[in-house]
Design an enzyme around this catalytic site. Sequence first.
Site, short mmCIF file in Angstrom:
data_model
loop_
_atom_site.label_atom_id
_atom_site.label_comp_id
_atom_site.label_asym_id
_atom_site.label_seq_id
_atom_site.Cartn_x
_atom_site.Cartn_y
_atom_site.Cartn_z
N TYR A 1 0.83 -1.20 0.00
CA TYR A 1 0.00 0.00 0.00
C TYR A 1 0.86 1.25 0.00
O TYR A 1 2.08 1.17 0.18
CB TYR A 1 -0.95 -0.01 1.21
CG TYR A 1 -0.28 0.28 2.53
CD1 TYR A 1 0.54 -0.65 3.15
CD2 TYR A 1 -0.44 1.52 3.15
CE1 TYR A 1 1.16 -0.37 4.37
CE2 TYR A 1 0.18 1.81 4.37
CZ TYR A 1 0.97 0.86 4.97
OH TYR A 1 1.60 1.15 6.16
N ARG B 1 8.15 4.00 -4.75
CA ARG B 1 8.25 3.01 -3.67
C ARG B 1 7.17 1.94 -3.81
O ARG B 1 7.40 0.77 -3.49
CB ARG B 1 8.13 3.71 -2.31
CG ARG B 1 8.36 2.77 -1.13
CD ARG B 1 8.42 3.51 0.19
NE ARG B 1 7.14 4.13 0.53
CZ ARG B 1 6.95 4.91 1.58
NH1 ARG B 1 7.94 5.17 2.41
NH2 ARG B 1 5.76 5.45 1.82
N ARG C 1 -8.09 -20.17 -1.49
CA ARG C 1 -7.07 -19.95 -0.47
C ARG C 1 -6.01 -21.04 -0.43
O ARG C 1 -6.30 -22.21 -0.17
CB ARG C 1 -7.72 -19.85 0.91
CG ARG C 1 -6.73 -19.50 2.02
CD ARG C 1 -7.38 -19.44 3.40
NE ARG C 1 -6.41 -19.04 4.42
CZ ARG C 1 -5.53 -19.87 4.98
NH1 ARG C 1 -5.49 -21.14 4.63
NH2 ARG C 1 -4.67 -19.42 5.88
N HIS D 1 -1.45 -20.89 0.41
CA HIS D 1 -0.39 -19.93 0.69
C HIS D 1 0.40 -19.55 -0.56
O HIS D 1 0.68 -18.39 -0.80
CB HIS D 1 0.57 -20.47 1.76
CG HIS D 1 -0.03 -20.52 3.13
ND1 HIS D 1 -1.19 -21.19 3.42
CD2 HIS D 1 0.37 -19.96 4.30
CE1 HIS D 1 -1.48 -21.04 4.70
NE2 HIS D 1 -0.54 -20.30 5.25
N LYS E 1 6.57 -1.97 2.04
CA LYS E 1 5.35 -1.37 2.62
C LYS E 1 4.20 -2.35 2.47
O LYS E 1 3.30 -2.20 1.64
CB LYS E 1 5.06 0.00 1.97
CG LYS E 1 4.19 0.89 2.88
CD LYS E 1 4.32 2.34 2.50
CE LYS E 1 3.29 3.23 3.20
NZ LYS E 1 3.40 3.28 4.66
N GLU F 1 12.71 2.17 14.22
CA GLU F 1 11.79 3.21 13.74
C GLU F 1 10.53 3.18 14.58
O GLU F 1 10.37 2.32 15.45
CB GLU F 1 11.45 2.99 12.25
CG GLU F 1 10.71 1.68 11.99
CD GLU F 1 10.35 1.46 10.52
OE1 GLU F 1 10.31 2.42 9.75
OE2 GLU F 1 10.05 0.30 10.18
N LEU G 1 11.33 0.99 7.10
CA LEU G 1 10.77 1.52 5.86
C LEU G 1 11.49 2.84 5.56
O LEU G 1 11.60 3.70 6.44
CB LEU G 1 9.27 1.78 6.01
CG LEU G 1 8.60 2.22 4.71
CD1 LEU G 1 8.42 1.02 3.78
CD2 LEU G 1 7.27 2.89 4.97
N1 PMP Z 1 7.99 3.54 8.98
C1 PMP Z 1 6.83 2.88 9.00
C2 PMP Z 1 6.77 1.54 9.66
C3 PMP Z 1 5.69 3.44 8.40
O1 PMP Z 1 4.53 2.78 8.40
C4 PMP Z 1 5.78 4.72 7.80
C5 PMP Z 1 4.61 5.30 7.05
N2 PMP Z 1 3.55 5.73 7.83
C6 PMP Z 1 7.00 5.39 7.85
C7 PMP Z 1 8.10 4.76 8.42
C8 PMP Z 1 7.17 6.77 7.26
O2 PMP Z 1 7.07 6.72 5.87
P1 PMP Z 1 6.53 7.95 5.02
O3 PMP Z 1 7.36 9.12 5.40
O4 PMP Z 1 6.74 7.53 3.61
O5 PMP Z 1 5.10 8.15 5.39
#
Ligand code: PMP
Length: 282
Positions: A31, A50, A98, A100, A145, A177, A201
């Site tokens: 997403y 991305r 369904r 996997h 993502k 993060e 991410l």
């Molecule tokens: N890390 C994670 C786990 C996220 O889900 C997000 C997005 N909400 C971010 C970092 C930040 O990414 P972005 O600046 O592209 O929103």
Amino acid sequence: EKVIVNGELIERKDAVMDIEDRGYQFGDGIYEVIRVYNGKMYTAEEHLKRLYESAEKIGLKIHYQKDEIKSHAARLIDENMLETGIIYMQFSRGIAPRQHAFPLKDVACSYIAYTREMPRPEASLDKGVKTLLVEDIRWLRCDIKSLNLLGNILAKQKAAESDCYEAIQHRGEIVTEGSSSNVFIVKDGTVMTHPATNLILNGITRQVIQKVCAENAVPFVEKEFTVEQLLAADEVFLGSTTSEVMPIIQVDKTVIGEGVPGSMTRKLQELFSQHIQKECTL
Ligand code: PMP
């Protein structure tokens, strides 16, 4: 209210998903969330890049061109008269009995997109927010993502239960993060954040912050830092599409700096707002 389902613009109430959609059953998909300011998409190119990278990493074929997806999004903004908010878009590996393993036949991905009004979080941006530390229990491909967000959800729920804005995750000693954001510390005038490896991410906001730092001679390093360094930082902030450059004034019981947003954070907020202005003025 209009939404996109498999490339078609339809009424939200008419949107239905199959019970054997792989996004629904397995979280087998990806997403993006794109900010909209003044009715214009912010850093859309970066988000779409991305998106295709995430798709590639899980072997999902998006049979739509970037420009098609962009024009769907523009169409949604128009139809829903969105000024300030977000576009959410997701692609799953489609509908199949369904099992996997990937569907045997070439099954088309399922694609939905919708808009939501969302003001800039001005009060929090001004005052700063509280956070708590949680162990990072997620998998080892956090660079994707993915729709699989259970680890992130469990982390954010802990934060919510403690009246915190965000959970800061760490793998052992190393801060990775937030549950839905990247985390930055400032020490002696240098901005530091976790390198863009498989453990985080690579946020688009993170990339913008990196860029404006470079353009304004602000020292910026991608380097691992520890929980100890986090707690002893001069300033801490997080970055995300919806939260922008958000000051963090407390981590668990530890007050950061003077307990108010620091001068570097304020400077980066200003540079970030200027970048928004540049991309999204009418
Ligand atoms: N890390 C994670 C786990 C996220 O889900 C997000 C997005 N909400 C971010 C970092 C930040 O990414 P972005 O600046 O592209 O929103």
